[in-house]
Design an enzyme around this catalytic site. Structure first.
Site, PDB file in Angstrom:
ATOM      1  N   CYS A 124      -4.042   0.806  -2.339  1.00  0.00           N
ATOM      2  CA  CYS A 124      -3.911  -0.719  -1.785  1.00  0.00           C
ATOM      3  C   CYS A 124      -2.938  -1.432  -2.393  1.00  0.00           C
ATOM      4  O   CYS A 124      -2.536  -1.425  -3.768  1.00  0.00           O
ATOM      5  CB  CYS A 124      -5.309  -1.541  -1.874  1.00  0.00           C
ATOM      6  N   CYS A 128     -10.929  -4.013  -3.644  1.00  0.00           N
ATOM      7  CA  CYS A 128      -9.909  -4.893  -3.996  1.00  0.00           C
ATOM      8  C   CYS A 128     -10.422  -6.198  -4.428  1.00  0.00           C
ATOM      9  O   CYS A 128      -9.897  -6.905  -5.345  1.00  0.00           O
ATOM     10  CB  CYS A 128      -8.638  -4.960  -2.834  1.00  0.00           C
ATOM     11  N   GLU A 176      -2.947  -4.604  -3.323  1.00  0.00           N
ATOM     12  CA  GLU A 176      -3.567  -5.714  -4.196  1.00  0.00           C
ATOM     13  C   GLU A 176      -3.630  -4.985  -5.579  1.00  0.00           C
ATOM     14  O   GLU A 176      -3.275  -5.506  -6.510  1.00  0.00           O
ATOM     15  CB  GLU A 176      -4.710  -6.149  -3.670  1.00  0.00           C
ATOM     16  N   ASN A 197      -1.218   8.528   1.093  1.00  0.00           N
ATOM     17  CA  ASN A 197      -0.943   9.849   0.392  1.00  0.00           C
ATOM     18  C   ASN A 197      -1.504  11.007   1.600  1.00  0.00           C
ATOM     19  O   ASN A 197      -2.637  10.466   2.033  1.00  0.00           O
ATOM     20  CB  ASN A 197      -1.762  10.127  -0.830  1.00  0.00           C
ATOM     21  N   ALA A 198      -0.967  12.131   1.695  1.00  0.00           N
ATOM     22  CA  ALA A 198      -1.384  13.091   2.722  1.00  0.00           C
ATOM     23  C   ALA A 198      -3.053  13.370   2.001  1.00  0.00           C
ATOM     24  O   ALA A 198      -3.704  13.672   3.056  1.00  0.00           O
ATOM     25  CB  ALA A 198      -0.592  14.384   2.702  1.00  0.00           C
ATOM     26  N   ASN A 248       0.711  -1.239   0.017  1.00  0.00           N
ATOM     27  CA  ASN A 248       0.014   0.029   0.058  1.00  0.00           C
ATOM     28  C   ASN A 248       0.877   1.375  -0.028  1.00  0.00           C
ATOM     29  O   ASN A 248       1.992   1.443   0.580  1.00  0.00           O
ATOM     30  CB  ASN A 248      -1.027  -0.115   1.103  1.00  0.00           C
TER      31      ASN A 248
HETATM   32  N1  THU Z   1      -5.253  -1.695   2.496  1.00  0.00           N
HETATM   33  C1  THU Z   1      -4.751  -2.509   1.502  1.00  0.00           C
HETATM   34  O1  THU Z   1      -3.561  -2.289   1.039  1.00  0.00           O
HETATM   35  N2  THU Z   1      -5.333  -3.458   0.834  1.00  0.00           N
HETATM   36  C2  THU Z   1      -6.630  -3.977   1.576  1.00  0.00           C
HETATM   37  O2  THU Z   1      -7.227  -4.828   0.920  1.00  0.00           O
HETATM   38  C3  THU Z   1      -7.082  -3.195   2.727  1.00  0.00           C
HETATM   39  C4  THU Z   1      -6.514  -2.008   3.020  1.00  0.00           C
HETATM   40  C5  THU Z   1      -4.480  -0.415   2.611  1.00  0.00           C
HETATM   41  C6  THU Z   1      -5.045   0.672   2.632  1.00  0.00           C
HETATM   42  C7  THU Z   1      -4.552   1.566   3.706  1.00  0.00           C
HETATM   43  O3  THU Z   1      -3.343   2.340   3.278  1.00  0.00           O
HETATM   44  C8  THU Z   1      -4.222   0.702   4.977  1.00  0.00           C
HETATM   45  O4  THU Z   1      -4.252  -0.613   4.388  1.00  0.00           O
HETATM   46  C9  THU Z   1      -5.622   0.907   5.846  1.00  0.00           C
HETATM   47  O5  THU Z   1      -6.717   0.939   5.432  1.00  0.00           O
END
Ligand code: THU
Length: 132
Positions: free
Chosen positions: A55, A93, A57, A47-48, A44
Site C-alpha cells: 500500500c 494501514c 501508506e 505484484n503479479a 501502491n
Molecule cells: N491500497 C493502498 O495503497 N492503500 C490503502 O489504504 C487501500 C488500498 C491499494 C492496495 C491495492 O494496490 C489497491 O489499493 C486496491 O486495493
C-alpha cells in the site's frame, strides 16, 4: 496561499500518478510530514503475486523510518480508479499509521471533488493495539 495541508495533498496526488497498479487499476498516493517537517511519499506497488503488493501508506511510512523520522505529524491519502475517489486507509494501514501517530496527528482524506476530510487516528482505529 498554500497551507501545509495543501502541500501534503498535492504531494499525495503527485505520488499517486506513479502508482504501479496494473491489477486493481486503483492508484493510491500518500504523503506524510514527519516530526521535523520533512515530507515522505509513497504509492501502491502491486505484484503479479497479489499478496506481495504494498500500500501507498506503508511505503511512505517506510521512507520516513529509513530517513530517521519517527512520528507522523500529518498524512494525506489520495486514491481512485480513474479520477479521485474518497479513499480511506485499509485496516492494515490504519495499524501502521497508529504506530507513529498520536492524538494530534492529522489524517487528510482527499475527496472526489478535491476537498478533503481531516480526522485523527482514534476516529479510524479506536483502541488500536500498542506495545509501547
Ligand atoms: N491500497 C493502498 O495503497 N492503500 C490503502 O489504504 C487501500 C488500498 C491499494 C492496495 C491495492 O494496490 C489497491 O489499493 C486496491 O486495493
Amino acid at each position: 496561499m498554500k497551507t501545509d495541508d495543501d502541500r501534503l495533498l498535492e504531494a499525495a496526488t503527485n505520488a499517486r500518478r506513479n502508482a504501479y497498479a496494473p491489477y486493481s487499476k486503483y492508484a493510491v498516493g500518500a504523503a506524510l510530514a514527519d516530526e521535523v517537517g520533512r515530507v515522505h511519499t509513497g504509492c501502491n506497488v502491486e505484484n503479479a503475486a497479489f499478496p506481495e503488493g504494498t500500500c501507498a501508506e506503508a511505503i511512505a511510512i517506510g521512507a520516513m523510518v529509513a530517513a530517521g523520522g519517527r512520528r507522523i505529524a500529518a498524512i494525506a491519502i489520495a486514491g481512485g480508479r480513474e479520477d479521485l475517489e474518497p479513499c480511506t486507509p485499509c485496516g492494515g494501514c490504519r495499524q501502521k499509521i497508529a504506530e507513529f501517530a498520536d492524538a494530534s496527528t492529522r489524517i487528510l482524506l482527499l475527496d472526489a471533488d478535491g476537498t478533503f476530510k481531516a480526522c485523527g487516528i482514534d476516529d479510524l482505529l479506536p483502541d488500536s493495539f500498542r506495545l509501547l
